[in-house]
Design a protein around this motif. Structure first.
Motif, PDB file in Angstrom:
ATOM      1  N   ALA A   1      37.488  36.032  44.470  1.00 21.68           N
ATOM      2  CA  ALA A   1      36.149  36.623  44.567  1.00 21.68           C
ATOM      3  C   ALA A   1      36.081  37.957  43.839  1.00 21.68           C
ATOM      4  CB  ALA A   1      35.773  36.794  46.034  1.00 21.68           C
ATOM      5  N   LEU A   2      37.133  38.774  43.993  1.00 21.53           N
ATOM      6  CA  LEU A   2      37.156  40.078  43.332  1.00 21.53           C
ATOM      7  C   LEU A   2      37.285  39.959  41.818  1.00 21.53           C
ATOM      8  CD1 LEU A   2      39.446  42.004  45.838  1.00 21.53           C
ATOM      9  CD2 LEU A   2      37.017  42.428  45.421  1.00 21.53           C
ATOM     10  N   SER A   3      37.856  38.858  41.355  1.00 17.62           N
ATOM     11  CA  SER A   3      38.015  38.678  39.910  1.00 17.62           C
ATOM     12  C   SER A   3      36.721  38.230  39.235  1.00 17.62           C
ATOM     13  CB  SER A   3      39.118  37.652  39.623  1.00 17.62           C
ATOM     14  OG  SER A   3      38.698  36.345  40.003  1.00 17.62           O
TER      15      SER A   3
ATOM     16  N   PHE B   1      25.851  36.455  42.977  1.00 20.79           N
ATOM     17  CA  PHE B   1      25.428  35.048  42.951  1.00 20.79           C
ATOM     18  C   PHE B   1      26.641  34.125  42.819  1.00 20.79           C
ATOM     19  CE2 PHE B   1      24.479  31.280  40.403  1.00 20.79           C
ATOM     20  CZ  PHE B   1      23.552  30.642  41.227  1.00 20.79           C
ATOM     21  N   TRP B   2      27.512  34.414  41.840  1.00 21.25           N
ATOM     22  CA  TRP B   2      28.657  33.535  41.608  1.00 21.25           C
ATOM     23  C   TRP B   2      29.719  33.666  42.699  1.00 21.25           C
ATOM     24  CZ3 TRP B   2      28.151  29.450  38.931  1.00 21.25           C
ATOM     25  CH2 TRP B   2      27.251  29.421  37.863  1.00 21.25           C
ATOM     26  N   MET B   3      29.807  34.829  43.328  1.00 20.15           N
ATOM     27  CA  MET B   3      30.684  34.946  44.492  1.00 20.15           C
ATOM     28  C   MET B   3      30.168  34.069  45.627  1.00 20.15           C
ATOM     29  SD  MET B   3      31.443  39.052  44.330  1.00 20.15           S
ATOM     30  CE  MET B   3      32.462  39.178  45.787  1.00 20.15           C
TER      31      MET B   3
ATOM     32  N   VAL C   1      39.309  47.849  42.780  1.00 19.83           N
ATOM     33  CA  VAL C   1      39.414  47.088  44.023  1.00 19.83           C
ATOM     34  C   VAL C   1      40.324  45.877  43.836  1.00 19.83           C
ATOM     35  CG1 VAL C   1      38.113  45.799  45.756  1.00 19.83           C
ATOM     36  CG2 VAL C   1      37.152  47.883  44.775  1.00 19.83           C
ATOM     37  N   PHE C   2      40.222  45.235  42.669  1.00 18.88           N
ATOM     38  CA  PHE C   2      41.076  44.073  42.392  1.00 18.88           C
ATOM     39  C   PHE C   2      42.545  44.484  42.390  1.00 18.88           C
ATOM     40  CE2 PHE C   2      43.296  41.260  39.397  1.00 18.88           C
ATOM     41  CZ  PHE C   2      43.024  40.026  39.972  1.00 18.88           C
ATOM     42  N   LEU C   3      42.873  45.560  41.684  1.00 21.53           N
ATOM     43  CA  LEU C   3      44.261  46.022  41.616  1.00 21.53           C
ATOM     44  C   LEU C   3      44.764  46.492  42.971  1.00 21.53           C
ATOM     45  CD1 LEU C   3      44.268  47.963  38.216  1.00 21.53           C
ATOM     46  CD2 LEU C   3      45.189  45.684  38.696  1.00 21.53           C
ATOM     47  N   GLN C   4      43.877  47.085  43.768  1.00 22.29           N
ATOM     48  CA  GLN C   4      44.271  47.527  45.104  1.00 22.29           C
ATOM     49  C   GLN C   4      44.759  46.346  45.945  1.00 22.29           C
ATOM     50  OE1 GLN C   4      41.307  48.617  48.243  1.00 22.29           O
ATOM     51  NE2 GLN C   4      42.131  50.684  47.975  1.00 22.29           N
ATOM     52  N   ASN C   5      44.067  45.225  45.853  1.00 20.47           N
ATOM     53  CA  ASN C   5      44.482  44.042  46.607  1.00 20.47           C
ATOM     54  C   ASN C   5      45.768  43.436  46.062  1.00 20.47           C
ATOM     55  OD1 ASN C   5      42.280  42.870  48.727  1.00 20.47           O
ATOM     56  ND2 ASN C   5      41.317  44.155  47.190  1.00 20.47           N
ATOM     57  N   ILE C   6      45.979  43.501  44.746  1.00 23.96           N
ATOM     58  CA  ILE C   6      47.241  43.037  44.170  1.00 23.96           C
ATOM     59  C   ILE C   6      48.397  43.877  44.694  1.00 23.96           C
ATOM     60  CG2 ILE C   6      48.553  42.837  42.029  1.00 23.96           C
ATOM     61  CD1 ILE C   6      46.510  40.659  42.263  1.00 23.96           C
ATOM     62  N   VAL C   7      48.214  45.187  44.708  1.00 23.48           N
ATOM     63  CA  VAL C   7      49.260  46.086  45.204  1.00 23.48           C
ATOM     64  C   VAL C   7      49.526  45.830  46.684  1.00 23.48           C
ATOM     65  CG1 VAL C   7      49.809  48.513  45.664  1.00 23.48           C
ATOM     66  CG2 VAL C   7      48.880  47.846  43.456  1.00 23.48           C
TER      67      VAL C   7
END
Length: 300
Positions: free
Chosen positions: A7-9, A27-29, A115-121
């Motif tokens: 979703a974040l991507s 919309f796409w999420m 936010v995306f990188l935060q979740n990866i970390v």
């Protein structure tokens, strides 16, 4: 977790193909959730077998007796308070992330990637917190994770207009502490449920996880209230075309420091958590011994 990352991507992918904008991203999420969530649920139901019920150790409790046992479970009460404080503190930052990176740092375009990188970390940090929990106890791991989050939030105060790399790096690093919170609280609830099994004679793990979910929602509400309400008290309105230096300073202070007392209090509660590894091991041994006794009883 995979679903959250997908979703974040989506905003990143839309930007990469020249279709930026929060409306399209939302919309796409939504389309992704509508399609993926039923499929994921069906997969879980098909692949997760129901365990064989363990023998009960006592007669069934009434509703009020069961509720009283939960209220008297000091480890559960302490964990819930601590988790609410940590989550509320984290949500203060989460509710202000976009506002701060837009009005203080001046780089709203960096928000989706941050936010995306935060979740990866956060995912990368899970093995580290697993080792900490195995060596020193889950409550110590969760406490140290909270301290890391508080440190990163406080450090964010030093970044101001144009400090995009520093601010983004700090908030991405905060995700490392989130990695421990992603699973340690749930694991501690399972330990607490074992203590309840010994006291009540029943398997009531689902009840404890339901309470945890309810308290989590309450903590999110409190965090959003602080994150959105306190800046308004210092006359900061995101919709204003121009913000004074005093307003921006106040926003930075709320973002960096309002959650710190909450998280530090939670860490103190966790550091003195009563259900240690030794206590948990003794609890499990007693449960198994009682179950063997019940299974061998001629009444069965």
């Amino acid at each position: 977790t995979i679903g959250s990352l997908v979703a974040l991507s989506i905003p990143l992918l839309l930007t990469a193909i020249g279709q930026p904008g929060s409306g399209k991203a939302l919309f796409w999420m939504a389309v992704f959730f509508v399609v993926a969530q039923p499929l994921a649920f069906a997969t879980m139901m098909a692949g997760l077998a129901e365990p064989v019920p363990a023998p009960k150790l006592a007669t069934r409790l009434s509703f009020w007796q069961g509720l009283t046992l939960i209220a008297r479970n000091s480890a559960f009460v302490r964990l819930n308070i601590a988790l609410m404080l940590i989550l509320a503190g984290m949500v203060v930052g989460a509710s202000l992330n976009l506002i701060v990176i837009t009005h203080v740092i001046g780089a709203p375009q960096a928000f989706p990637l941050m936010v995306f990188l935060q979740n990866i970390v956060a995912l990368i940090g899970i093995p580290f917190w697993t080792r900490i929990a195995a060596r020193h106890g889950k409550h110590i791991g969760m406490s140290l994770g909270g301290l890391w989050i508080a440190l990163c939030l406080a450090l964010s105060f030093v970044w101001t207009q144009g400090d995009t790399i520093g601010f983004v790096a700090t908030i991405v690093a905060l995700g490392f502490g989130m990695g421990g919170l992603m699973f340690l609280a749930q694991a501690m609830i399972a330990d607490i449920a074992d203590r309840d099994t010994l006291d009540s004679g029943e398997e009531r793990t689902g009840t404890y996880f339901a309470f945890l979910g309810m308290m989590t929602k309450a903590a999110i509400a409190v965090g959003v209230l602080i994150g959105t309400g306190v800046p308004a008290l210092i006359d900061f309105q995101p919709s204003d075309p121009v913000h004074t230096a005093t307003q921006l300073l106040g926003l930075r202070a709320v973002y960096a420091f309002s959650a710190v007392p909450l998280i530090l209090t939670a860490c103190w509660l966790l550091w003195h958590y009563p259900l240690t590894r030794a206590v948990q091991a003794a609890t499990r041994s007693e449960i198994l011994a009682r179950r063997r006794a019940v299974a061998a009883s001629p009444h069965d």
